[in-house]
Design a protein around this motif. Structure first.
Motif, mmCIF file in Angstrom:
data_model
loop_
_atom_site.group_PDB
_atom_site.id
_atom_site.type_symbol
_atom_site.label_atom_id
_atom_site.label_comp_id
_atom_site.label_asym_id
_atom_site.label_seq_id
_atom_site.Cartn_x
_atom_site.Cartn_y
_atom_site.Cartn_z
ATOM 1 N N ILE A 99 -6.065 -45.054 40.231
ATOM 2 C CA ILE A 99 -5.278 -44.571 41.326
ATOM 3 C C ILE A 99 -3.954 -45.162 41.014
ATOM 4 C CG2 ILE A 99 -5.133 -44.830 43.738
ATOM 5 C CD1 ILE A 99 -7.960 -45.390 43.958
ATOM 6 N N LEU A 100 -2.862 -44.365 40.837
ATOM 7 C CA LEU A 100 -1.589 -44.889 40.716
ATOM 8 C C LEU A 100 -0.680 -44.521 41.795
ATOM 9 C CD1 LEU A 100 -1.029 -43.474 36.782
ATOM 10 C CD2 LEU A 100 -2.070 -45.693 37.840
ATOM 11 N N ALA A 151 -9.025 -34.479 35.591
ATOM 12 C CA ALA A 151 -7.665 -35.540 35.655
ATOM 13 C C ALA A 151 -7.375 -35.797 37.244
ATOM 14 C CB ALA A 151 -6.630 -35.016 34.950
ATOM 15 N N ARG A 152 -7.338 -34.673 38.038
ATOM 16 C CA ARG A 152 -6.930 -34.947 39.437
ATOM 17 C C ARG A 152 -8.073 -35.925 40.033
ATOM 18 N NH1 ARG A 152 -4.712 -29.383 40.320
ATOM 19 N NH2 ARG A 152 -2.442 -29.929 40.785
ATOM 20 N N VAL A 153 -9.319 -35.732 39.622
ATOM 21 C CA VAL A 153 -10.564 -36.233 40.408
ATOM 22 C C VAL A 153 -10.540 -37.594 39.937
ATOM 23 C CG1 VAL A 153 -12.825 -36.303 40.941
ATOM 24 C CG2 VAL A 153 -11.666 -34.133 41.085
ATOM 25 N N ASP A 207 -0.682 -36.401 44.256
ATOM 26 C CA ASP A 207 -1.693 -35.676 44.818
ATOM 27 C C ASP A 207 -2.069 -36.033 46.283
ATOM 28 O OD1 ASP A 207 -2.799 -34.314 42.072
ATOM 29 O OD2 ASP A 207 -3.044 -36.604 41.643
ATOM 30 N N ILE A 208 -1.880 -37.253 46.597
ATOM 31 C CA ILE A 208 -2.048 -37.764 47.948
ATOM 32 C C ILE A 208 -0.727 -38.350 48.523
ATOM 33 C CG2 ILE A 208 -3.304 -39.403 49.419
ATOM 34 C CD1 ILE A 208 -5.640 -39.179 47.094
ATOM 35 N N CYS A 268 -10.424 -38.589 50.272
ATOM 36 C CA CYS A 268 -9.616 -37.556 49.776
ATOM 37 C C CYS A 268 -10.226 -37.054 48.544
ATOM 38 C CB CYS A 268 -8.049 -38.021 49.686
ATOM 39 S SG CYS A 268 -7.128 -38.279 51.077
ATOM 40 N N LEU A 269 -10.562 -37.842 47.612
ATOM 41 C CA LEU A 269 -11.242 -37.401 46.354
ATOM 42 C C LEU A 269 -12.372 -36.346 46.719
ATOM 43 C CD1 LEU A 269 -11.035 -40.391 43.779
ATOM 44 C CD2 LEU A 269 -9.593 -38.106 44.230
ATOM 45 N N ASN A 270 -13.133 -36.920 47.825
ATOM 46 C CA ASN A 270 -14.557 -36.162 47.882
ATOM 47 C C ASN A 270 -13.844 -34.826 48.492
ATOM 48 O OD1 ASN A 270 -16.314 -38.022 47.338
ATOM 49 N ND2 ASN A 270 -16.299 -39.266 49.138
#
Ligand code: SF4
Length: 173
Positions: free
Chosen positions: A53-54, A16-18, A63-64, A142-144
């Motif tokens: 992306i929310l 879910a994070r990714v 997360d970011i 960031c996701l990578n």
């Protein structure tokens, strides 16, 4: 020692994070143009929500962290507090010329010159202000990083690359 296999619930959380990173935005002294570019990302033309992306108000759900602007002395401790409230694994995007070096405000009496002087920065979004596609590219970077970190058991393996975190009060003195 071998890393224990992940539980189903942990794999579900990581998936879910990714797939749907949540972002919180902190204006540490920006002229607001960077913030308007983030708003443009949310509008129908770019519509980053279609990628999952929310943007969320609470750092505890994020997360970011996207930091806009140079960091004023007043905002430094607040930025640090917001960063501390975000659960690990967390990533920081510094927006624009201000985030990297304070841009046009560099050297003024009331600011710290770089976001990195307050919190560790993972990705820089270039521009003044960065365009929405540059912001989206920063989020994907960031996701990578997140995927790499999950594959290596956490962020620790690249901690040496992010450098030492300096306390705001030591910087301003
Ligand atoms: S990088 Fe440019 S647009 Fe963004 S806050 Fe600084 S001066 Fe404003």
């Amino acid at each position: 020692m071998a890393t224990p296999p992940e539980s189903f619930s942990q794999r579900l959380v990581n998936w879910a994070r990714v797939k749907s990173p949540w972002i919180t935005v902190f204006n540490s002294g920006a002229c607001n143009a960077c913030d308007i570019e983030i708003i443009a990302c949310l509008m129908p033309r770019f519509d980053i929500e279609r990628f999952g992306i929310l943007v969320k108000a609470s750092p505890r759900h994020a997360d970011i962290l996207i930091v806009t602007g140079h960091v004023t002395l007043k905002q430094a401790s607040r930025l640090r507090r917001v960063w501390e409230q975000i659960p690990e694994p967390k990533y920081v995007i510094a927006m624009g010329a201000c985030g990297a070096s304070a841009g046009a405000f560099h050297g003024l009496y009331h600011i710290m010159n770089r976001v990195e002087d307050v919190v560790p920065v993972d990705v820089y979004a270039a521009g003044c202000p960065p365009r929405p596609d540059e912001i989206m590219n920063a989020v994907l970077t960031c996701l990578n990083l997140l995927k790499e970190d999950l594959a290596n058991g956490g962020k620790e393996w690249r901690q040496n690359k992010t450098g030492t975190i300096m306390e705001p009060d030591k910087q301003s003195g």
